[in-house]
Scaffold this motif. Sequence first.
Motif, PDB file in Angstrom:
ATOM      1  N   TYR A 170     -20.232 -25.670 -27.874  1.00 48.59           N
ATOM      2  CA  TYR A 170     -20.897 -26.683 -28.693  1.00 48.59           C
ATOM      3  C   TYR A 170     -21.584 -27.763 -27.860  1.00 48.59           C
ATOM      4  N   ARG A 171     -21.578 -27.607 -26.550  1.00 47.71           N
ATOM      5  CA  ARG A 171     -22.386 -28.461 -25.687  1.00 47.71           C
ATOM      6  C   ARG A 171     -23.301 -27.567 -24.856  1.00 47.71           C
ATOM      7  N   HIS A 172     -24.592 -27.881 -24.874  1.00 49.85           N
ATOM      8  CA  HIS A 172     -25.583 -27.043 -24.194  1.00 49.85           C
ATOM      9  C   HIS A 172     -26.552 -27.905 -23.391  1.00 49.85           C
ATOM     10  N   THR A 173     -26.998 -27.365 -22.267  1.00 50.75           N
ATOM     11  CA  THR A 173     -27.985 -28.047 -21.416  1.00 50.75           C
ATOM     12  C   THR A 173     -29.229 -27.192 -21.240  1.00 50.75           C
ATOM     13  N   VAL A 174     -29.457 -26.272 -22.166  1.00 50.36           N
ATOM     14  CA  VAL A 174     -30.655 -25.414 -22.157  1.00 50.36           C
ATOM     15  C   VAL A 174     -31.405 -25.644 -23.465  1.00 50.36           C
ATOM     16  N   PRO A 175     -32.703 -25.340 -23.503  1.00 49.69           N
ATOM     17  CA  PRO A 175     -33.496 -25.654 -24.701  1.00 49.69           C
ATOM     18  C   PRO A 175     -33.290 -24.700 -25.877  1.00 49.69           C
ATOM     19  N   GLN A 176     -32.715 -23.529 -25.655  1.00 50.58           N
ATOM     20  CA  GLN A 176     -32.466 -22.596 -26.742  1.00 50.58           C
ATOM     21  C   GLN A 176     -31.005 -22.151 -26.692  1.00 50.58           C
ATOM     22  N   PHE A 177     -30.319 -22.247 -27.826  1.00 50.72           N
ATOM     23  CA  PHE A 177     -28.902 -21.912 -27.848  1.00 50.72           C
ATOM     24  C   PHE A 177     -28.470 -21.628 -29.282  1.00 50.72           C
ATOM     25  N   LYS A 178     -27.236 -21.191 -29.419  1.00 50.28           N
ATOM     26  CA  LYS A 178     -26.676 -20.875 -30.730  1.00 50.28           C
ATOM     27  C   LYS A 178     -25.483 -21.784 -31.021  1.00 50.28           C
ATOM     28  N   ILE A 179     -25.358 -22.194 -32.273  1.00 49.21           N
ATOM     29  CA  ILE A 179     -24.216 -22.980 -32.740  1.00 49.21           C
ATOM     30  C   ILE A 179     -23.543 -22.203 -33.866  1.00 49.21           C
ATOM     31  N   TYR A 180     -22.241 -22.034 -33.759  1.00 55.99           N
ATOM     32  CA  TYR A 180     -21.494 -21.273 -34.766  1.00 55.99           C
ATOM     33  C   TYR A 180     -20.804 -22.220 -35.745  1.00 55.99           C
ATOM     34  N   ASN A 181     -21.066 -22.026 -37.022  1.00 60.07           N
ATOM     35  CA  ASN A 181     -20.412 -22.787 -38.080  1.00 60.07           C
ATOM     36  C   ASN A 181     -19.381 -21.884 -38.747  1.00 60.07           C
ATOM     37  N   ALA A 182     -18.105 -22.143 -38.467  1.00 59.05           N
ATOM     38  CA  ALA A 182     -17.025 -21.309 -38.997  1.00 59.05           C
ATOM     39  C   ALA A 182     -16.614 -21.700 -40.411  1.00 59.05           C
ATOM     40  N   SER A 183     -17.311 -22.634 -41.023  1.00 61.91           N
ATOM     41  CA  SER A 183     -16.959 -23.117 -42.362  1.00 61.91           C
ATOM     42  C   SER A 183     -17.193 -22.038 -43.419  1.00 61.91           C
TER      43      SER A 183
END
Length: 282
Positions: A170-183
């Motif tokens: 959930y912390r990224h230092t690149v311009p493209q990434f994925k975030i997972y919402n487990a809700s």
Amino acid sequence: MIIISKPWIRIKAENEDEINPCDIISGLTFLGDDTSPNLTNNYQDLSGQDGSLSTYSNFNRTVVNARFWLHFKDYYDLKLAQHDIFRLFMNKKLMRIKTDAEPAIVKFVRSGNFSVEPVVENANDAVFSIPFENPSGYKFSLLRSDSLYTYDEEGWQIGMNLPNGEDLVYRHTVPQFKIYNASDIPIDPYYQRHDLKIIVKFNGNSLQLVNKTNGTSWTYNKSSNGSDIIVLDGINTTLNGTPASANTDYGNLVLEKGWNDIVATGATTVDSTFSFPFIYIG
């Protein structure tokens, strides 16, 4: 040998330590709790048209019924226990509760009215339920997304929709990434007032974050040298702790269930953290 664990409940009132009430009140045993989602479907009736038009649905507050057994020696022992129970639970404060059945999932509740009386006259036992009112209608992960594995097993459990064999970052230092919402539902800070904090540092003239999965976006229109801490807290933006929504396009991001493809543009470097609790129904 099969070891059967004893049910437990732990409560944490505002600005107080977490406690197990059964460790504090002599003779008190927690038996379990139950609740069900409260979904309301709304419709509009149109003159001259059969049926009804579905307009919207929403989750309403629920009641969590926690069951207890109290054993006491005599009438005077009962009166002391009643006072301790009422003093602990009926305090007007919002309380966080969790149980052995879902140790990594919590509910935020207030106690409703209840009584503690012997099962029959002159008995030395009382069985009673406390109706905890859950105003949000939700359950939440104990830890926020960016600290999910901080306490190892305390932060996660089976039934949290976490993917097997996937690294959740959930912390990224690149311009493209994925975030997972487990809700169980999308995280929507605008229409549903859900808790979502995006903390960014960037170097450049501006920054735009876009969730390519659903098209929602947020743009910070001022330059930054990489040392400023910019926080999008729901729909409000701060710069180093000072209100700064005027520096934005007043947008916000929504996180769909599962994976979300995020793209950051306009900055030469970016450091972003997505911090939110997972939301569960039931």
